[in-house]
Design a protein around this motif. Structure first.
Motif, short mmCIF file in Angstrom:
data_model
loop_
_atom_site.label_atom_id
_atom_site.label_comp_id
_atom_site.label_asym_id
_atom_site.label_seq_id
_atom_site.Cartn_x
_atom_site.Cartn_y
_atom_site.Cartn_z
N MET A 118 0.83 -1.21 0.00
CA MET A 118 0.00 0.00 0.00
C MET A 118 0.86 1.25 0.00
O MET A 118 0.56 2.23 -0.71
CB MET A 118 -0.93 0.00 1.21
CG MET A 118 -2.01 -1.07 1.14
SD MET A 118 -3.12 -0.87 -0.25
CE MET A 118 -3.98 0.59 0.22
N ALA A 119 1.95 1.25 0.77
CA ALA A 119 2.86 2.40 0.78
C ALA A 119 3.53 2.56 -0.57
O ALA A 119 3.70 3.69 -1.06
CB ALA A 119 3.90 2.22 1.89
N LEU A 120 3.91 1.47 -1.20
CA LEU A 120 4.55 1.54 -2.51
C LEU A 120 3.58 2.07 -3.56
O LEU A 120 3.94 2.92 -4.38
CB LEU A 120 5.06 0.15 -2.92
CG LEU A 120 5.73 0.06 -4.28
CD1 LEU A 120 7.01 0.89 -4.29
CD2 LEU A 120 6.01 -1.38 -4.63
N ILE A 121 2.34 1.61 -3.53
CA ILE A 121 1.34 2.10 -4.48
C ILE A 121 1.06 3.58 -4.26
O ILE A 121 0.96 4.37 -5.21
CB ILE A 121 0.05 1.27 -4.38
CG1 ILE A 121 0.29 -0.13 -4.93
CG2 ILE A 121 -1.10 1.92 -5.13
CD1 ILE A 121 -0.83 -1.11 -4.68
N SER A 122 0.98 4.00 -3.01
CA SER A 122 0.76 5.40 -2.70
C SER A 122 1.93 6.26 -3.21
O SER A 122 1.73 7.35 -3.77
CB SER A 122 0.60 5.58 -1.19
OG SER A 122 0.54 6.95 -0.87
N TYR A 123 3.14 5.78 -3.03
CA TYR A 123 4.32 6.50 -3.50
C TYR A 123 4.32 6.59 -5.03
O TYR A 123 4.62 7.66 -5.60
CB TYR A 123 5.59 5.79 -3.00
CG TYR A 123 6.85 6.41 -3.49
CD1 TYR A 123 7.30 7.64 -3.00
CD2 TYR A 123 7.61 5.78 -4.47
CE1 TYR A 123 8.46 8.21 -3.46
CE2 TYR A 123 8.78 6.35 -4.94
CZ TYR A 123 9.20 7.57 -4.43
OH TYR A 123 10.35 8.13 -4.89
N LEU A 124 3.98 5.52 -5.69
CA LEU A 124 3.96 5.54 -7.17
C LEU A 124 2.88 6.46 -7.70
O LEU A 124 3.06 7.13 -8.73
CB LEU A 124 3.79 4.12 -7.72
CG LEU A 124 4.97 3.18 -7.50
CD1 LEU A 124 4.61 1.78 -7.97
CD2 LEU A 124 6.19 3.71 -8.22
N THR A 126 1.79 9.18 -6.21
CA THR A 126 2.23 10.57 -6.02
C THR A 126 3.30 10.95 -7.04
O THR A 126 3.40 12.12 -7.42
CB THR A 126 2.79 10.79 -4.60
OG1 THR A 126 3.83 9.87 -4.35
CG2 THR A 126 1.68 10.66 -3.58
N LEU A 127 4.11 10.01 -7.48
CA LEU A 127 5.09 10.31 -8.52
C LEU A 127 4.43 10.55 -9.86
O LEU A 127 4.93 11.33 -10.68
CB LEU A 127 6.09 9.15 -8.65
CG LEU A 127 7.15 9.04 -7.58
CD1 LEU A 127 8.05 7.84 -7.86
CD2 LEU A 127 8.00 10.32 -7.54
N LYS A 128 3.33 9.89 -10.12
CA LYS A 128 2.62 10.04 -11.37
C LYS A 128 2.05 11.46 -11.52
O LYS A 128 2.05 12.02 -12.60
CB LYS A 128 1.50 9.02 -11.47
CG LYS A 128 0.76 9.03 -12.77
CD LYS A 128 -0.34 8.01 -12.79
CE LYS A 128 -1.12 8.13 -14.09
NZ LYS A 128 -2.24 7.20 -14.13
N ASP A 129 1.58 12.03 -10.40
CA ASP A 129 1.00 13.38 -10.45
C ASP A 129 2.09 14.37 -10.54
O ASP A 129 2.54 15.16 -11.00
CB ASP A 129 0.18 13.66 -9.20
CG ASP A 129 -1.09 12.83 -9.20
OD1 ASP A 129 -1.52 12.40 -10.26
OD2 ASP A 129 -1.62 12.62 -8.09
#
Length: 129
Positions: A118-124, A126-129
């Motif tokens: 979940m933390a990895l998906i959240s980080y990815l 935020t990088l996309k935006d």
């Protein structure tokens, strides 16, 4: 299940109590046996600890683990109980134990990795935006 309640029986037996040097006064240093009532025999407790075929581990691995692996453990457990050959039964017992442990450990690993994913998906995201 039977209708009669299972009771634990306290058994009194004669046990010699050995005195360790320096552990007390020398007034009571006789070697006569003393009665103790610490031995308890409870049939309900003794039956749950003698699971030779790992049946309870297999059932717990179905409920508290990955079910498909737990079913493999239960099948091996039943085969070990039914088999007449001791060597083949030993092979099935080891398989039942192995699959039961693998099932529970796999579920714990999956549950432990969920917050990390979940933390990895959240980080990815935020990088996309």
């Amino acid at each position: 299940m039977s209708d009669s309640p299972q009771t634990c029986v306290t058994v009194e037996e004669e046990l010699p109590l050995n005195v360790v040097a320096g552990s007390g006064d020398d007034l009571h240093n006789d070697s006569s046996p003393q009665t103790t009532s610490s031995t308890r025999r409870c049939p309900a407790f003794s039956s749950c600890c003698k699971d030779r075929h790992y049946r309870k581990l297999a059932i717990c691995s179905i409920v508290c683990g990955v079910s498909c692996i737990g079913i493999k453990a239960l099948i091996s457990s039943v085969k070990a109980e039914v088999t007449k050959d001791p060597k083949e039964a030993d092979v099935h017992l080891r398989q039942a134990k192995k699959w039961g442990i693998i099932s529970v450990v796999t579920l714990v690993a999956i549950l432990a990795s969920l917050p990390i994913l979940m933390a990895l998906i959240s980080y990815l995201l935020t990088l996309k935006d």
